[in-house]
Design a protein around this motif. Structure first.
Motif, short mmCIF file in Angstrom:
data_model
loop_
_atom_site.label_atom_id
_atom_site.label_comp_id
_atom_site.label_asym_id
_atom_site.label_seq_id
_atom_site.Cartn_x
_atom_site.Cartn_y
_atom_site.Cartn_z
N GLU A 1 0.80 -1.23 0.00
CA GLU A 1 0.00 0.00 0.00
C GLU A 1 0.83 1.28 0.00
OE1 GLU A 1 -3.10 -0.37 3.00
OE2 GLU A 1 -4.06 -1.84 1.70
N PRO A 2 1.87 1.41 0.84
CA PRO A 2 2.62 2.67 0.81
C PRO A 2 3.27 2.94 -0.55
CG PRO A 2 3.19 1.38 2.76
CD PRO A 2 2.38 0.49 1.87
N VAL A 3 3.74 1.87 -1.21
CA VAL A 3 4.36 2.03 -2.53
C VAL A 3 3.31 2.51 -3.53
CG1 VAL A 3 5.49 0.80 -4.44
CG2 VAL A 3 6.13 0.27 -2.08
N ALA A 4 2.12 1.85 -3.50
CA ALA A 4 1.03 2.26 -4.39
C ALA A 4 0.59 3.69 -4.09
CB ALA A 4 -0.16 1.30 -4.24
N ALA B 1 0.29 9.32 -5.59
CA ALA B 1 0.46 10.73 -5.20
C ALA B 1 1.39 11.47 -6.17
CB ALA B 1 0.99 10.82 -3.77
N GLY B 2 1.86 10.73 -7.19
CA GLY B 2 2.70 11.37 -8.21
C GLY B 2 4.17 11.44 -7.86
N ILE B 3 4.61 10.61 -6.89
CA ILE B 3 6.03 10.61 -6.49
C ILE B 3 6.78 9.60 -7.36
CG2 ILE B 3 7.62 10.08 -4.59
CD1 ILE B 3 5.21 10.87 -2.69
N LYS C 1 13.62 6.79 -7.89
CA LYS C 1 14.82 7.58 -7.58
C LYS C 1 15.46 7.11 -6.27
CE LYS C 1 13.57 11.88 -9.90
NZ LYS C 1 13.20 13.28 -9.68
N PRO C 2 16.77 7.39 -6.10
CA PRO C 2 17.42 6.98 -4.84
C PRO C 2 17.14 7.92 -3.66
CG PRO C 2 19.02 7.96 -6.33
CD PRO C 2 17.72 7.94 -7.06
N ASP C 3 16.16 8.82 -3.81
CA ASP C 3 15.83 9.75 -2.72
C ASP C 3 14.84 9.09 -1.76
OD1 ASP C 3 17.23 11.52 -4.28
OD2 ASP C 3 15.45 12.38 -5.22
N GLY C 4 14.95 9.45 -0.50
CA GLY C 4 14.02 8.92 0.51
C GLY C 4 12.70 9.68 0.49
N VAL C 5 11.60 8.93 0.51
CA VAL C 5 10.26 9.54 0.55
C VAL C 5 9.53 8.90 1.72
CG1 VAL C 5 8.06 9.72 -0.67
CG2 VAL C 5 10.19 9.73 -1.98
N MET C 6 8.89 9.73 2.55
CA MET C 6 8.08 9.15 3.63
C MET C 6 6.61 9.33 3.30
SD MET C 6 7.92 9.79 7.71
CE MET C 6 8.32 8.32 8.60
N ILE C 7 5.87 8.22 3.41
CA ILE C 7 4.42 8.26 3.14
C ILE C 7 3.67 7.70 4.34
CG2 ILE C 7 4.34 6.05 1.88
CD1 ILE C 7 2.48 8.44 0.08
N ILE C 8 2.58 8.37 4.72
CA ILE C 8 1.71 7.89 5.81
C ILE C 8 0.36 7.63 5.15
CG2 ILE C 8 0.68 8.41 8.06
CD1 ILE C 8 2.90 10.60 8.36
N ASP C 9 -0.04 6.37 5.10
CA ASP C 9 -1.31 6.02 4.47
C ASP C 9 -2.30 5.65 5.57
OD1 ASP C 9 -2.97 5.46 2.15
OD2 ASP C 9 -2.81 3.36 2.74
N ILE C 10 -3.25 6.56 5.85
CA ILE C 10 -4.23 6.34 6.92
C ILE C 10 -5.52 5.84 6.30
CG2 ILE C 10 -5.39 7.34 8.94
CD1 ILE C 10 -3.31 9.64 8.83
#
Length: 340
Positions: A132-135, A140-142, A146-155
């Protein structure tokens, strides 16, 4: 023959969203099924079944077949999926779709197997799973490659998934069973305790949507709430304020903030620096709770943004993943080899 009937499914505890390749999100309905317990026939699915919650005679039961993001009633989940797949793909055995289903991060192999089997039995030609977080990040258009860190909170409805993603995969994550349904329960408990009033799930959800907040509103809102008086047993209405609902939700919001802290503590320093620069993204229906972004921002000191159309993020992400099904095929093949 440009059209294919490949399908992406966000199989949520509260809602099921179905993405049809080339068409976008074609179904967005509550994950509720109404059944006649005498004949075992399905009477209604989705919004029609949700309208029956708490209002049915003895021989009709309303079932939510998913709990905490996983299947709690296998046969009803399968029948619900079959209903939606037939609705969009027709009945022909030649139109069996390839299906991508989202699953919470960190669910067990047993749960994954159950979801794959239910989707296959419901008519999937081949079934793939995406976390789910990857989806949600893709939806969300991210650019997750890329090798950059992204934090996602899926509530969502049953669970909150907090994850750090880099190079297309989850680096660190945690799953807590506190989300939209938990907010509703907290509101029901609070009103019962403070006002001696018994309310149902639907009323609690309506209060959450109109008064709910995780951060102080600029102007307090007051709403009439109707239910059953616990002392007299008679119908009664009381006025509830948004400040009261903020108090009711405080404990649940605190758990989510704690989960975010826990993931940040386990994140490699290079990715932490990326998150600090780029901020945190919130998706899922729970992202619509007033002030949840400000509250997490206050708790972490990191900029927090709510994704555009947060409720559809996971479904949109499964849709985007349909374009790279070969990558999922390769991943699942590797997982099978590791499993052996």
């Amino acid at each position: 023959m440009g059209f294919t009937n490949d399908v992406g499914i966000d199989l949520g505890t509260a809602n099921i969203l179905v993405y049809l390749k080339g068409k976008g999100v074609v179904i967005n309905e509550p994950s509720v099924v109404a059944i006649n317990s005498d004949t075992d026939d399905i009477l209604a699915v989705g919004e029609e079944a949700r309208q029956m919650l708490g209002r049915t005679p003895g021989n009709i039961i309303t079932v939510r077949p998913l709990r905490d993001g996983v299947i709690s009633n296998y046969s009803i989940t399968e029948r619900m999926l079959k209903y939606y797949i037939r609705k969009i793909c027709g009945n022909s055995r030649f139109s069996k779709p390839r299906i991508i289903v989202s699953v919470p991060s960190g669910v067990t192999e047993v749960d994954k197997k159950a979801i794959k089997e239910a989707a296959t039995q419901a008519g999937g030609k081949a079934v793939y799973l995406i976390e789910e977080p990857v989806a949600a990040a893709m939806g969300a258009g991210i650019d997750i490659a890329k090798p950059d860190g992204v934090m996602i909170i899926d509530i969502g409805g049953g669970t909150t998934d907090v994850a750090v993603i880099s190079l297309g995969g989850i680096v660190t994550s945690t799953l807590v069973k506190v989300a939209g349904d938990n907010f509703d329960e907290a509101i029901m408990k609070y009103i019962r305790k403070e006002h001696n009033l018994c309310i149902g799930e639907r009323t609690a959800e309506e209060i959450k949507m109109s008064l709910g907040c995780a951060y102080q509103r600029e102007e307090e809102i007051v709403k009439e709430c109707k239910g059953r008086d616990l002392v007299s047993g008679l119908p009664k209405s009381v006025n509830i304020t948004s400040a009261e609902i903020r108090e009711a939700l405080e404990e649940s919001v605190q758990v989510i903030c704690g989960a975010v802290h826990e993931v940040l503590e386990r994140t490699p320093p290079e990715l932490s620096a990326d998150i600090n620069d780029r901020g945190i993204v919130i998706s899922g229906g729970g992202a619509l709770l007033y002030g949840i972004d400000k509250r997490i921002e206050k708790s972490t000191g990191i900029k927090v943004v709510v994704a555009d159309d947060p409720k559809s993020c996971v479904a949109m992400g499964t849709g985007k993943a349909l374009n790279s099904i070969h990558v999922l095929e390769k991943n699942q093949l590797n997982q099978r080899r590791e499993f052996r």
